[in-house]
Design an enzyme around this catalytic site. Structure first.
Site, mmCIF file in Angstrom:
data_model
loop_
_atom_site.group_PDB
_atom_site.id
_atom_site.type_symbol
_atom_site.label_atom_id
_atom_site.label_comp_id
_atom_site.label_asym_id
_atom_site.label_seq_id
_atom_site.Cartn_x
_atom_site.Cartn_y
_atom_site.Cartn_z
ATOM 1 N N LEU A 1 0.829 -1.209 0.000
ATOM 2 C CA LEU A 1 0.000 0.000 0.000
ATOM 3 C C LEU A 1 0.861 1.256 0.000
ATOM 4 C CD1 LEU A 1 -2.668 -1.024 2.673
ATOM 5 C CD2 LEU A 1 -2.588 -1.584 0.230
ATOM 6 N N CYS A 2 0.362 2.301 -0.622
ATOM 7 C CA CYS A 2 1.060 3.585 -0.635
ATOM 8 C C CYS A 2 0.687 4.359 0.624
ATOM 9 C CB CYS A 2 0.690 4.365 -1.897
ATOM 10 S SG CYS A 2 1.843 5.699 -2.270
ATOM 11 N N MET A 3 1.001 3.741 1.758
ATOM 12 C CA MET A 3 0.692 4.292 3.079
ATOM 13 C C MET A 3 1.867 3.980 4.001
ATOM 14 S SD MET A 3 -2.522 5.509 3.039
ATOM 15 C CE MET A 3 -3.169 5.364 4.706
ATOM 16 N N ILE B 1 -6.817 0.027 -2.195
ATOM 17 C CA ILE B 1 -5.662 0.093 -3.100
ATOM 18 C C ILE B 1 -5.456 -1.234 -3.844
ATOM 19 C CG2 ILE B 1 -3.175 0.472 -3.331
ATOM 20 C CD1 ILE B 1 -3.312 2.456 -1.046
#
Length: 444
Positions: free
Chosen positions: A367-369, A406
């Site tokens: 995830l882009c987290m 996502i």
């Protein structure tokens, strides 16, 4: 041999134990119930949830034996919120469990699986009146959570022209903090007794049971003894004062699995009570404090039965060196699938032995987290792209709390007692995700 820029990292040798240095120790799991992890990911994809029917049956039989060998009437009610995959629920029902649900959605799921209303406990703080009415008509066991629910049920009783059997949910001080005081009526301050009195005076509901769920991942068997003592003492009092016959007490769930709770530094084998210890604490309290006829004992055991039967296979996609020198491995499973990673330090196994020394590492999801961290501090050898990691135990709550965020949610597989894997949940795809969306005409 591939070249990698050298780095200097501080290694804490205090981590060494009788099992050896963390620089050389590797935990390996190349198969689940005889099925190779690479075979599973090649056939069903990665990431992949895998459940072992063998472990499910072993854990269920262990808990059932410990309780039924001590008490004459014990009933298990499978907690749907723990894992409500059809195949998982069906196994527990075939083993003898009934259903415990906390929403109309879960109630409908249990009915869809063929569970009759009389074999469903309807719990929870939010029961819409329409859903309550259906449950009453079908003979479900309603566990009242608050005063408003008493009013709703009395109105339903008038509409249907019937008296409705009910139980009340109670909370109390069991010596474990923080106490779960949000649900039900408090025993210690007299609120639970007042709720029973209110039910009695309304003459539209009949009290048949008492229930409490004191918490989750409870590491104290003594807390269950305290809970049971207070439920039995309340039972004795209301039977004497109001003439009710309490058919059952429900001590809920919350028994811990062999997972590793963050902030607890001893091994699960040391701190997690056994099924025997939980059973002895609960049943001994009934025998010690009960007056009159023994009530049935209900258990809503979830986590302790399923957690250790669940695995998540994930594949290494890439690695990078972080500014602090720590190695980061990027895998294809993130906290969208492992929501409980915020509370537990899972066991993570390699698919084979790797050459090279372990070094401080972390495992990050796709995830882009920044919070997408599966393991923040773990010592790992140099892993290859395509290495398959096994994360365990993840059978409880991860399926039900997983989200399409996502990335699509993956497939789930059940390995039967003969070692044959079966697909029990298909992966999400775009059609599934957008199925309920509606695009206004003016935006088309």
């Amino acid at each position: 041999m591939k070249y990698e820029k050298p780095t200097i990292n501080r290694v804490d040798f205090a981590l060494a134990s009788k099992y050896g240095s963390p620089l050389k120790t590797q935990r390996i799991k190349s198969e689940i119930d005889g099925v190779d992890v690479h075979e599973l990911t090649e056939k069903f994809g990665s990431p992949l949830f895998v459940f072992s029917q063998r472990v499910i049956e072993e854990k269920y039989k262990e808990f059932k034996e410990e309780f039924t060998s001590r008490y004459p009437e014990v009933e298990f009610w499978w907690s749907y919120k723990t894992n409500y995959l059809d195949a998982i629920c069906k196994i527990y029902h075939k083993l003898g469990s009934k259903a415990e649900v906390v929403s109309e959605f879960e109630y409908q799921k249990a009915r869809r699986l063929g569970i009759e209303g009389k074999d469903i406990i309807f719990n929870g703080p939010y029961k819409p009146k329409d859903a309550l009415k259906v449950a009453v008509k079908e003979g479900a066991k309603i566990h009242i959570d608050h005063w408003y629910e008493i009013n709703d049920l009395e109105e339903i009783a008038d509409e249907l022209g019937m008296e409705i059997p009910v139980a009340i949910r109670c909370n109390m001080d069991t010596g474990v903090y923080p106490a779960w005081s949000r649900f039900g009526f408090n025993i210690d301050n007299g609120e639970a007794y007042d709720a029973v009195k209110r039910i009695y005076e309304g003459k539209k509901l009949i009290l048949t049971g008492l229930h409490s769920h004191i918490g989750t991942f409870m590491l104290s068997a003594e807390a269950y003894k305290n809970e049971t003592k207070k439920l039995i003492q309340l039972k004795n009092r209301v039977e004497k004062d109001f003439g009710y016959e309490i058919e059952y007490i429900d001590v809920g769930g919350g028994f811990a699995s062999k997972n590793r709770l963050k902030g607890v530094y001893q091994a699960p084998e040391v701190v997690v009570p056994t099924a025997e210890e939980y059973a002895e604490a609960i049943t001994s309290a009934i025998y010690e404090y009960n007056e009159g006829k023994l009530p049935k004992l209900y258990l809503e055991t979830g986590r302790a039965l399923i957690d250790e039967a669940g695995y998540l296979l994930t594949t290494v996609f890439a690695s990078k060196r972080l500014p602090d020198g720590k190695k980061s491995y990027i895998v294809d499973a993130g906290v969208n699938l492992l929501y409980t990673a915020f509370w537990y330090n899972f066991n993570i196994f390699l698919d084979k032995r790797y050459e090279g020394l372990n070094e401080p590492s972390q495992i990050n999801g796709p995830l882009c987290m920044n919070i997408d961290v599966i393991a923040e501090n773990i010592t790992l050898p140099p892993l290859d792209r395509g290495s398959v990691l096994t994360i365990w135990p993840v059978g409880a709550y991860n399926i039900t709390q997983s989200m399409q965020f996502i990335r699509y949610r993956p497939r789930a597989v059940l390995i039967d007692t003969n070692g044959t894997p079966h697909l029990i949940r298909e992966a999400d795809d775009l059609d599934y995700v957008v199925e309920k969306e509606v695009l206004p005409e003016y935006l088309k």
